[in-house]
Design a protein around this motif. Structure first.
Motif, PDB file in Angstrom:
ATOM      1  N   LEU A 199       0.809  -1.211   0.000  1.00 38.87           N
ATOM      2  CA  LEU A 199       0.000   0.000   0.000  1.00 38.87           C
ATOM      3  C   LEU A 199       0.844   1.262   0.000  1.00 38.87           C
ATOM      4  O   LEU A 199       0.424   2.294  -0.489  1.00 38.87           O
ATOM      5  CB  LEU A 199      -0.923   0.024   1.217  1.00 38.87           C
ATOM      6  CG  LEU A 199      -2.093  -0.948   1.172  1.00 38.87           C
ATOM      7  CD1 LEU A 199      -2.855  -0.895   2.491  1.00 38.87           C
ATOM      8  CD2 LEU A 199      -3.024  -0.660   0.017  1.00 38.87           C
ATOM      9  N   CYS A 257       3.628   5.835  -2.983  1.00 41.32           N
ATOM     10  CA  CYS A 257       4.121   7.148  -2.578  1.00 41.32           C
ATOM     11  C   CYS A 257       5.240   7.584  -3.520  1.00 41.32           C
ATOM     12  O   CYS A 257       6.263   6.945  -3.609  1.00 41.32           O
ATOM     13  CB  CYS A 257       4.639   7.101  -1.138  1.00 41.32           C
ATOM     14  SG  CYS A 257       3.366   6.605   0.027  1.00 41.32           S
ATOM     15  N   CYS A 266       5.857   9.693   3.201  1.00 41.42           N
ATOM     16  CA  CYS A 266       5.445   8.361   2.761  1.00 41.42           C
ATOM     17  C   CYS A 266       6.650   7.497   2.403  1.00 41.42           C
ATOM     18  O   CYS A 266       6.678   6.302   2.699  1.00 41.42           O
ATOM     19  CB  CYS A 266       4.488   8.469   1.578  1.00 41.42           C
ATOM     20  SG  CYS A 266       2.893   9.203   2.032  1.00 41.42           S
ATOM     21  N   LEU A 294      -4.904   0.978   4.937  1.00 40.10           N
ATOM     22  CA  LEU A 294      -5.660   1.461   3.792  1.00 40.10           C
ATOM     23  C   LEU A 294      -5.812   2.982   3.882  1.00 40.10           C
ATOM     24  O   LEU A 294      -5.628   3.694   2.900  1.00 40.10           O
ATOM     25  CB  LEU A 294      -7.031   0.783   3.718  1.00 40.10           C
ATOM     26  CG  LEU A 294      -7.900   1.143   2.536  1.00 40.10           C
ATOM     27  CD1 LEU A 294      -7.206   0.838   1.212  1.00 40.10           C
ATOM     28  CD2 LEU A 294      -9.228   0.407   2.613  1.00 40.10           C
ATOM     29  N   ALA A 295      -6.104   3.472   5.088  1.00 44.05           N
ATOM     30  CA  ALA A 295      -6.204   4.924   5.297  1.00 44.05           C
ATOM     31  C   ALA A 295      -4.855   5.597   5.019  1.00 44.05           C
ATOM     32  O   ALA A 295      -4.803   6.668   4.396  1.00 44.05           O
ATOM     33  CB  ALA A 295      -6.650   5.220   6.731  1.00 44.05           C
ATOM     34  N   SER A 315      -2.579   4.488   2.997  1.00 42.46           N
ATOM     35  CA  SER A 315      -2.388   4.423   1.552  1.00 42.46           C
ATOM     36  C   SER A 315      -3.114   5.581   0.860  1.00 42.46           C
ATOM     37  O   SER A 315      -2.584   6.185  -0.074  1.00 42.46           O
ATOM     38  CB  SER A 315      -2.916   3.086   1.022  1.00 42.46           C
ATOM     39  OG  SER A 315      -2.914   3.066  -0.376  1.00 42.46           O
ATOM     40  N   LYS A 316      -4.316   5.885   1.326  1.00 36.08           N
ATOM     41  CA  LYS A 316      -5.083   6.990   0.725  1.00 36.08           C
ATOM     42  C   LYS A 316      -4.380   8.323   0.926  1.00 36.08           C
ATOM     43  O   LYS A 316      -4.388   9.178   0.038  1.00 36.08           O
ATOM     44  CB  LYS A 316      -6.501   7.019   1.297  1.00 36.08           C
ATOM     45  CG  LYS A 316      -7.346   5.873   0.797  1.00 36.08           C
ATOM     46  CD  LYS A 316      -8.730   5.891   1.403  1.00 36.08           C
ATOM     47  CE  LYS A 316      -9.545   4.721   0.895  1.00 36.08           C
ATOM     48  NZ  LYS A 316     -10.877   4.673   1.491  1.00 36.08           N
ATOM     49  N   VAL A 317      -3.763   8.517   2.085  1.00 38.17           N
ATOM     50  CA  VAL A 317      -3.027   9.747   2.355  1.00 38.17           C
ATOM     51  C   VAL A 317      -1.790   9.828   1.459  1.00 38.17           C
ATOM     52  O   VAL A 317      -1.438  10.896   0.962  1.00 38.17           O
ATOM     53  CB  VAL A 317      -2.634   9.847   3.846  1.00 38.17           C
ATOM     54  CG1 VAL A 317      -1.639  10.977   4.068  1.00 38.17           C
ATOM     55  CG2 VAL A 317      -3.865  10.044   4.705  1.00 38.17           C
ATOM     56  N   ASN A 344      -1.254   8.427  -1.487  1.00 39.59           N
ATOM     57  CA  ASN A 344      -1.459   8.372  -2.930  1.00 39.59           C
ATOM     58  C   ASN A 344      -2.135   9.614  -3.459  1.00 39.59           C
ATOM     59  O   ASN A 344      -2.753  10.353  -2.833  1.00 39.59           O
ATOM     60  CB  ASN A 344      -2.272   7.137  -3.321  1.00 39.59           C
ATOM     61  CG  ASN A 344      -1.435   5.891  -3.208  1.00 39.59           C
ATOM     62  OD1 ASN A 344      -0.314   5.837  -3.666  1.00 39.59           O
ATOM     63  ND2 ASN A 344      -2.002   4.875  -2.574  1.00 39.59           N
TER      64      ASN A 344
END
Length: 138
Positions: A21, A25, A35, A131-132, A134-136, A138
């Motif tokens: 994940l 970055c 990241c 997952l959270a 990863s969202k930050v 990406n």
């Protein structure tokens, strides 16, 4: 009670995505740099962790040690993050990973009486927090 193959597979899946994940970055400064710091060294540990966790039913202590190594490396990386946005989410992921390590250590000491629900919940928490993260990133 032994940990079921399904729960082991779920745990492996949750942890395997930990390194994957963060690979999105990209270069740059600020958030992207944070990241990259988090990702540093985790990819190298991922194959060892996956192998150890796949043998969790036969070598739970080995799997526990591998998980602890990944957790320690991630905690070290989190301590180097200064970007506020990434730091908050990374701290949550670090806490979740620490809880999973704790639950897995309990399992490894006595698989027959381990609380597999707590282990599954901790694994889900790791998956959700990464997952959270990863969202930050990406």
């Amino acid at each position: 009670m032994r940990i079921s193959r399904t729960k082991t597979t779920s745990l492996i899946g949750a942890l395997a995505i930990t390194g994957l994940l963060l690979t999105g970055c990209a270069g740059g400064q600020s958030k992207a740099d944070a990241c990259k710091v988090l990702e540093s060294g985790l990819t190298d540990l991922q194959s060892e962790l996956t192998s150890s966790l796949s043998d969790a039913a036969t070598d739970p202590e080995g799997a526990s040690e591998a998980l602890q190594t990944v957790s320690d490396k991630f905690s070290d990386n989190v301590s180097k993050v200064s970007n506020d946005e990434v730091k908050k989410v990374a701290d949550d992921a670090d806490k979740a990973l620490g809880s999973l390590v704790s639950e897995f250590k309990t399992y490894s000491k006595d698989p027959a009486s381990a609380d597999t629900t707590a282990l599954t919940d901790a694994s889900s928490d790791v998956q959700d927090t990464f997952l959270a993260l990863s969202k930050v990133c990406n």
